[in-house]
Design a protein around this motif. Structure first.
Motif, mmCIF file in Angstrom:
data_model
loop_
_atom_site.group_PDB
_atom_site.id
_atom_site.type_symbol
_atom_site.label_atom_id
_atom_site.label_comp_id
_atom_site.label_asym_id
_atom_site.label_seq_id
_atom_site.Cartn_x
_atom_site.Cartn_y
_atom_site.Cartn_z
ATOM 1 N N VAL A 151 -30.076 -11.220 25.212
ATOM 2 C CA VAL A 151 -31.121 -11.012 24.216
ATOM 3 C C VAL A 151 -30.650 -11.451 22.835
ATOM 4 O O VAL A 151 -31.416 -12.060 22.067
ATOM 5 N N MET A 152 -29.394 -11.178 22.521
ATOM 6 C CA MET A 152 -28.862 -11.502 21.200
ATOM 7 C C MET A 152 -28.298 -12.923 21.118
ATOM 8 O O MET A 152 -27.789 -13.329 20.078
ATOM 9 N N GLY A 153 -28.371 -13.675 22.220
ATOM 10 C CA GLY A 153 -27.895 -15.053 22.193
ATOM 11 C C GLY A 153 -26.387 -15.188 22.168
ATOM 12 O O GLY A 153 -25.854 -16.173 21.631
ATOM 13 N N LEU A 154 -25.687 -14.219 22.767
ATOM 14 C CA LEU A 154 -24.223 -14.245 22.784
ATOM 15 C C LEU A 154 -23.653 -14.719 24.111
ATOM 16 O O LEU A 154 -22.434 -14.671 24.310
ATOM 17 N N ASP A 155 -24.497 -15.168 25.033
ATOM 18 C CA ASP A 155 -23.991 -15.635 26.323
ATOM 19 C C ASP A 155 -23.119 -16.874 26.167
ATOM 20 O O ASP A 155 -22.204 -17.103 26.959
ATOM 21 N N TYR A 156 -23.374 -17.689 25.127
ATOM 22 C CA TYR A 156 -22.524 -18.855 24.871
ATOM 23 C C TYR A 156 -21.095 -18.423 24.543
ATOM 24 O O TYR A 156 -20.126 -19.047 24.984
ATOM 25 N N PHE A 157 -20.959 -17.348 23.785
ATOM 26 C CA PHE A 157 -19.628 -16.834 23.460
ATOM 27 C C PHE A 157 -18.916 -16.335 24.711
ATOM 28 O O PHE A 157 -17.694 -16.527 24.860
ATOM 29 N N MET A 199 -21.207 -8.813 17.141
ATOM 30 C CA MET A 199 -20.774 -9.051 18.516
ATOM 31 C C MET A 199 -20.145 -7.801 19.113
ATOM 32 O O MET A 199 -20.388 -7.462 20.282
ATOM 33 N N GLY A 200 -19.364 -7.082 18.319
ATOM 34 C CA GLY A 200 -18.773 -5.845 18.815
ATOM 35 C C GLY A 200 -19.836 -4.820 19.183
ATOM 36 O O GLY A 200 -19.758 -4.168 20.237
ATOM 37 N N LEU A 255 -15.953 -19.610 18.838
ATOM 38 C CA LEU A 255 -15.300 -19.203 17.598
ATOM 39 C C LEU A 255 -15.192 -20.365 16.623
ATOM 40 O O LEU A 255 -15.399 -20.198 15.413
ATOM 41 N N ALA A 256 -14.865 -21.540 17.142
ATOM 42 C CA ALA A 256 -14.800 -22.726 16.280
ATOM 43 C C ALA A 256 -16.176 -23.052 15.709
ATOM 44 O O ALA A 256 -16.316 -23.350 14.514
ATOM 45 N N ASP A 257 -17.199 -22.995 16.560
ATOM 46 C CA ASP A 257 -18.558 -23.270 16.093
ATOM 47 C C ASP A 257 -19.032 -22.201 15.103
ATOM 48 O O ASP A 257 -19.808 -22.488 14.193
ATOM 49 N N GLN A 258 -18.557 -20.992 15.283
ATOM 50 C CA GLN A 258 -18.903 -19.921 14.351
ATOM 51 C C GLN A 258 -18.372 -20.231 12.955
ATOM 52 O O GLN A 258 -19.074 -20.071 11.959
ATOM 53 N N LEU A 280 -29.619 -30.279 11.149
ATOM 54 C CA LEU A 280 -28.184 -30.148 11.367
ATOM 55 C C LEU A 280 -27.927 -29.742 12.814
ATOM 56 O O LEU A 280 -28.706 -28.994 13.408
ATOM 57 N N SER A 281 -26.848 -30.239 13.364
ATOM 58 C CA SER A 281 -26.526 -29.959 14.761
ATOM 59 C C SER A 281 -25.938 -28.558 14.913
ATOM 60 O O SER A 281 -25.291 -28.038 14.010
ATOM 61 N N ALA A 282 -26.185 -27.970 16.061
ATOM 62 C CA ALA A 282 -25.643 -26.664 16.400
ATOM 63 C C ALA A 282 -24.867 -26.778 17.710
ATOM 64 O O ALA A 282 -24.595 -27.882 18.192
ATOM 65 N N TYR A 283 -24.514 -25.650 18.284
ATOM 66 C CA TYR A 283 -23.697 -25.656 19.493
ATOM 67 C C TYR A 283 -24.496 -26.162 20.692
ATOM 68 O O TYR A 283 -25.719 -26.061 20.746
ATOM 69 N N GLU A 284 -23.773 -26.748 21.645
ATOM 70 C CA GLU A 284 -24.318 -27.253 22.903
ATOM 71 C C GLU A 284 -25.472 -28.224 22.683
ATOM 72 O O GLU A 284 -26.476 -28.216 23.400
ATOM 73 N N GLY A 285 -25.334 -29.077 21.679
ATOM 74 C CA GLY A 285 -26.331 -30.106 21.441
ATOM 75 C C GLY A 285 -27.613 -29.623 20.800
ATOM 76 O O GLY A 285 -28.581 -30.396 20.695
ATOM 77 N N GLY A 286 -27.656 -28.377 20.359
ATOM 78 C CA GLY A 286 -28.859 -27.845 19.728
ATOM 79 C C GLY A 286 -28.911 -28.165 18.246
ATOM 80 O O GLY A 286 -28.085 -28.921 17.708
ATOM 81 N N VAL A 287 -29.899 -27.590 17.571
ATOM 82 C CA VAL A 287 -30.066 -27.774 16.129
ATOM 83 C C VAL A 287 -30.236 -26.409 15.476
ATOM 84 O O VAL A 287 -30.417 -25.398 16.151
ATOM 85 N N TRP A 288 -30.180 -26.388 14.166
ATOM 86 C CA TRP A 288 -30.345 -25.131 13.429
ATOM 87 C C TRP A 288 -31.755 -24.595 13.620
ATOM 88 O O TRP A 288 -32.735 -25.349 13.538
ATOM 89 N N TYR A 289 -31.847 -23.285 13.839
ATOM 90 C CA TYR A 289 -33.166 -22.673 14.001
ATOM 91 C C TYR A 289 -33.958 -22.766 12.703
ATOM 92 O O TYR A 289 -35.153 -23.066 12.710
#
Length: 375
Positions: free
Chosen positions: A112-118, A94-95, A126-129, A184-193
Motif C-alpha cells: 500500500v505504501m509503495g515499499l515493495d521495491y525496497f 519505512m520503520g 537506498l541509492a535511489d532514495q 524526471l526519471s524515477a526508479y525502475e524506469g518510472g517518472v516522478w509522480y
C-alpha cells in the motif's frame, strides 16, 4: 518588499496540510470533505502555490535587505535542510510501515505504501532514495519542493524585476510536457509522480503573486458581481464541482457527460498538472481571494488560528502528517475499519498536528524571550 504578511497564506497552508493528511488515510470519512471532492484540483496545488508565494516573499525580503548573494545562499541552505529532513522522514516512515505490516492482517501495508521495491532490492532502493528517485507514497511533495527551491536562485533576480518574463519562460517549460513528455526519471524506469517540469509553473505563479502583493494596487474596484473575470472563474469552479461530484454516481455522470466531452476532458493528469487542474486551482484561488479578503474577523477565530499556526510550521506539520497517516491506517485495520475508529484516528491525528504546532510556537517564543534576557 515590505514586511506585511497576509494571514490568509498561513491559514490556507494549514488547511492544505489537514487535507493532505486526511486524503492519505485510506477510507477516511473526513476525506470526503476535502477540496479534491469539489473540483479538479486538490490540496497539492494549494501547497505548491503557497510554497512559491512564501518562498519568494521571504527570500525577496532577504535580497532587498542583504543582497541577492545572501538570499541565494540561504535558499541553498534551506534546500540542504529539506533534503536531510526528507531522508530522515523516509527512514522513519519505512520503520513505521514495516512494524505495522507485522500486526495488520487485512492488507499488505508495504505494498500500500509503495515499499515493495525496497523489499525486493534494498541496496538500489537506498541509492535511489538518496538521488530522490525512490519516493514511497505520501513522500512525493517534499522532493518536488526541494527541486523547485533549488531552481529559485536562478529565477529570483528576474522574478523580482521582470515577472512577466519569468511567467513566459515558465509557461514555455510547462508546454514541453504535453509536446515532448518531459519529466524526471524515477526508479525502475518510472517518472516522478509530481512532474517538476509541469508543477514549476504553479510555484512560479505563487511567487509572482507574492511580488505583486507587495506593490500598490488600485483600491477602486467595480462591484464583485460585475467583474467579468470573477464571474468566469466562479462559473468554471461551479461546473468543475458538478462534474467532480457526479463521479460519485456513475449513472449521473454518464447522463450529464456526453462521450465527446469525456474524450476531450479525460484523463485529467495530476502528474503533469493537466490544464483543467491548473485552471481550476487558479479560478478557485481567485474567487477565494475576492470573497475572503484579508483582515476579516474570521481569521481571529480559534479554528482559524489553529490552521494559521500549522501553516507557519508547514514543514514540521507536513512531516508529522506523513508519519501519522500509516499509523492511522494501522489503527483502523486493527479496529476493524469501522466508521467510529476511522473518524477517531483522523481527529486524533489532527489534534496531534495542532499540538505540535502549539509546541513549536511556544518554543519559538521561549527562544525569543531568552534572547531578550541575554541582551
Amino acid at each position: 518588499m515590505t514586511n506585511a504578511r497576509d494571514p490568509r497564506i498561513d491559514f490556507f497552508r494549514g488547511l492544505a496540510l489537514i487535507f493532505i493528511f486526511w486524503d492519505h488515510i485510506p477510507d477516511n470519512p473526513f476525506a470526503q470533505l476535502t477540496v479534491r471532492n469539489f473540483g479538479f484540483s486538490d490540496a497539492a496545488e494549494i501547497f505548491v502555490f503557497l510554497a512559491g508565494y512564501a518562498a519568494v516573499l521571504a527570500y525577496g525580503r532577504v535580497a532587498d535587505r542583504d543582497g541577492m548573494l545572501v538570499a541565494c545562499t540561504r535558499i541553498l541552505r534551506r534546500v540542504w535542510v529539506l533534503y536531510v529532513v526528507h531522508i530522515f522522514v523516509l527512514t522513519l516512515l519505512m520503520g513505521i510501515v514495516f512494524v505495522a505490516n507485522n500486526h495488520v492482517e487485512t492488507r499488505d501495508m508495504i505494498q500500500v505504501m509503495g515499499l515493495d521495491y525496497f523489499v525486493r532490492n534494498p541496496q538500489q532502493a537506498l541509492a535511489d532514495q538518496l538521488l530522490l528517485r525512490f519516493k514511497p507514497n505520501l513522500t512525493d511533495p517534499l522532493p518536488l519542493y526541494i527541486m523547485l527551491l533549488l531552481a529559485l536562485p536562478l529565477i529570483l533576480p528576474w522574478l523580482l524585476r521582470r515577472p512577466q518574463l519569468v511567467i513566459g519562460l515558465s509557461v514555455a517549460l510547462y508546454m514541453m510536457v504535453p509536446l515532448f513528455g518531459w519529466n524526471l526519471s524515477a526508479y525502475e524506469g518510472g517518472v516522478w509522480y509530481f512532474n517538476p517540469v509541469a508543477w514549476q509553473l504553479l510555484f512560479v505563479l505563487g511567487g509572482v503573486c507574492a511580488v505583486r502583493s507587495q506593490r500598490p494596487v488600485d483600491r477602486v474596484l467595480r462591484p464583485l458581481i460585475r467583474q467579468p473575470l470573477f464571474m468566469t472563474a466562479a462559473i468554471y469552479v461551479a461546473l468543475a464541482g458538478v462534474v467532480t461530484l457526479s463521479w460519485k454516481w456513475p449513472e449521473l455522470h454518464e447522463a450529464i457527460m456526453p462521450t465527446w466531452l469525456k474524450d476531450a476532458l479525460y484523463p485529467i493528469s495530476k502528474t503533469d498538472l493537466a490544464p483543467l487542474r491548473l485552471l481550476h486551482f487558479l479560478a478557485l484561488a481567485y474567487c477565494t481571494a475576492k470573497l475572503l479578503p484579508s483582515g476579516l474577523a474570521w481569521l481571529n477565530s480559534w479554528p482559524a488560528q489553529q490552521a494559521c499556526r500549522m501553516g507557519r510550521y508547514s514543514l514540521e506539520i507536513f512531516c508529522l502528517g506523513v508519519l501519522l497517516a500509516p499509523m492511522a491506517d494501522m489503527a483502523n485495520a486493527l479496529g476493524g475499519d469501522t466508521w467510529p475508529i476511522q473518524a477517531s484516528t483522523a481527529l486524533l491525528g489532527l489534534g496531534l498536528m495542532m499540538l505540535m504546532a502549539a509546541g513549536l510556537e511556544w518554543n519559538k517564543r521561549l527562544g525569543q524571550s531568552a534572547r531578550v534576557v541575554v541582551v
